[in-house]
Design a protein around this motif. Structure first.
Motif, mmCIF file in Angstrom:
data_model
loop_
_atom_site.group_PDB
_atom_site.id
_atom_site.type_symbol
_atom_site.label_atom_id
_atom_site.label_comp_id
_atom_site.label_asym_id
_atom_site.label_seq_id
_atom_site.Cartn_x
_atom_site.Cartn_y
_atom_site.Cartn_z
ATOM 1 N N ILE A 1 2.823 9.390 10.635
ATOM 2 C CA ILE A 1 1.932 8.835 9.623
ATOM 3 C C ILE A 1 1.678 7.373 9.981
ATOM 4 C CG2 ILE A 1 1.511 8.435 7.175
ATOM 5 C CD1 ILE A 1 1.920 11.385 7.872
ATOM 6 N N ALA A 2 0.435 6.984 9.996
ATOM 7 C CA ALA A 2 0.094 5.637 10.431
ATOM 8 C C ALA A 2 -0.880 4.971 9.462
ATOM 9 C CB ALA A 2 -0.519 5.670 11.832
ATOM 10 N N TRP A 3 -0.875 3.664 9.530
ATOM 11 C CA TRP A 3 -1.864 2.856 8.811
ATOM 12 C C TRP A 3 -2.801 2.215 9.823
ATOM 13 C CZ3 TRP A 3 -2.694 2.734 3.678
ATOM 14 C CH2 TRP A 3 -1.682 3.187 2.828
ATOM 15 N N PHE A 4 -4.076 2.325 9.535
ATOM 16 C CA PHE A 4 -5.103 1.667 10.324
ATOM 17 C C PHE A 4 -5.911 0.769 9.400
ATOM 18 C CE2 PHE A 4 -4.850 3.937 14.326
ATOM 19 C CZ PHE A 4 -4.155 5.084 13.972
ATOM 20 N N ARG A 5 -6.691 -0.116 9.995
ATOM 21 C CA ARG A 5 -7.571 -0.943 9.173
ATOM 22 C C ARG A 5 -8.886 -1.162 9.914
ATOM 23 N NH1 ARG A 5 -4.237 -6.704 9.373
ATOM 24 N NH2 ARG A 5 -4.627 -7.205 11.582
ATOM 25 N N GLN A 6 -9.906 -1.406 9.129
ATOM 26 C CA GLN A 6 -11.221 -1.657 9.716
ATOM 27 C C GLN A 6 -11.895 -2.786 8.947
ATOM 28 O OE1 GLN A 6 -13.973 1.691 9.879
ATOM 29 N NE2 GLN A 6 -14.934 0.814 11.698
ATOM 30 N N ALA B 1 -3.327 7.789 7.997
ATOM 31 C CA ALA B 1 -3.723 8.936 8.801
ATOM 32 C C ALA B 1 -2.483 9.695 9.259
ATOM 33 C CB ALA B 1 -4.532 8.480 10.007
ATOM 34 N N ALA B 2 -2.667 10.976 9.571
ATOM 35 C CA ALA B 2 -1.552 11.817 9.976
ATOM 36 C C ALA B 2 -1.834 12.502 11.300
ATOM 37 C CB ALA B 2 -1.269 12.870 8.906
ATOM 38 N N TYR C 1 -6.159 13.676 10.729
ATOM 39 C CA TYR C 1 -6.291 13.706 9.269
ATOM 40 C C TYR C 1 -6.278 12.277 8.732
ATOM 41 C CZ TYR C 1 -4.980 18.517 10.188
ATOM 42 O OH TYR C 1 -4.948 19.791 10.685
ATOM 43 N N TRP C 2 -7.251 11.997 7.895
ATOM 44 C CA TRP C 2 -7.426 10.646 7.379
ATOM 45 C C TRP C 2 -7.604 10.683 5.864
ATOM 46 C CZ3 TRP C 2 -7.746 6.194 10.524
ATOM 47 C CH2 TRP C 2 -7.673 6.446 11.891
ATOM 48 N N LEU D 1 0.837 -1.192 0.000
ATOM 49 C CA LEU D 1 0.000 0.000 0.000
ATOM 50 C C LEU D 1 0.874 1.245 0.000
ATOM 51 C CD1 LEU D 1 -2.647 -0.989 2.711
ATOM 52 C CD2 LEU D 1 -2.625 -1.538 0.266
ATOM 53 N N SER D 2 0.332 2.317 -0.571
ATOM 54 C CA SER D 2 1.058 3.580 -0.590
ATOM 55 C C SER D 2 0.125 4.704 -0.156
ATOM 56 C CB SER D 2 1.592 3.872 -1.993
ATOM 57 O OG SER D 2 2.347 5.060 -2.009
ATOM 58 N N CYS D 3 0.680 5.665 0.560
ATOM 59 C CA CYS D 3 -0.086 6.826 1.018
ATOM 60 C C CYS D 3 0.664 8.089 0.606
ATOM 61 C CB CYS D 3 -0.256 6.777 2.526
ATOM 62 S SG CYS D 3 -1.148 8.193 3.221
ATOM 63 N N ALA D 4 0.060 8.882 -0.251
ATOM 64 C CA ALA D 4 0.638 10.161 -0.660
ATOM 65 C C ALA D 4 0.136 11.249 0.276
ATOM 66 C CB ALA D 4 0.257 10.473 -2.096
ATOM 67 N N VAL D 5 1.069 12.017 0.840
ATOM 68 C CA VAL D 5 0.745 12.995 1.871
ATOM 69 C C VAL D 5 1.098 14.401 1.398
ATOM 70 C CG1 VAL D 5 1.118 13.654 4.272
ATOM 71 C CG2 VAL D 5 1.269 11.244 3.610
#
Length: 125
Positions: free
Chosen positions: A34-39, A97-98, A114-115, A20-24
């Motif tokens: 910066i974190a990764w969460f899951r649901q 999220a940040a 921030y999500w 996975l990638s997250c552009a901030v």
């Protein structure tokens, strides 16, 4: 304006891998957590991993430790989550999220203001 854009989800067989990638944007990337969460369906947000890139500090939840790796690319302002040895229990919507201007590596969703939108990860058994 702080923006996070997650990508890279998909369908994979158990034992496989996804990245996975997250552009901030909109914050000082190096000194923000910066974190990764899951649901998963019917469950609460679960923290997976967090990084503060300026000090390269990371933390992982017990459920992903040893299988997932979080990394940052300061030149591109992106945070990746390499997920190996995936299990059916890893099936969830993954969010980045940040915690702006924070050096604390925590995976408590209450700390994050921030999500990004989620990306679906489905692991078939």
């Amino acid at each position: 304006e702080v923006q996070l854009q997650a990508s890279g989800g998909g369908l994979v067989q158990a034992g496989g891998s996804l990245r996975l990638s997250c552009a901030v944007s909109g914050l000082t990337f190096g000194n923000s957590a910066i974190a990764w969460f899951r649901q998963a369906p019917g469950k609460e947000h679960e923290g997976a991993a967090c990084i503060v890139s300026d000090n390269d500090d990371t933390v992982y939840s017990d459920s992903v430790k040893g299988r997932f790796t979080i990394a940052s690319d300061n030149a591109k302002n992106t945070v990746s989550l390499q997920m190996n040895s995936l299990k059916a229990d890893d099936t969830a919507v993954y969010y980045c999220a940040a915690d702006k201007d924070s050096l604390r590596v925590v995976v408590d969703s209450r700390e994050y203001d921030y999500w990004g939108q989620g990306t679906q990860v489905t692991v078939s058994s």
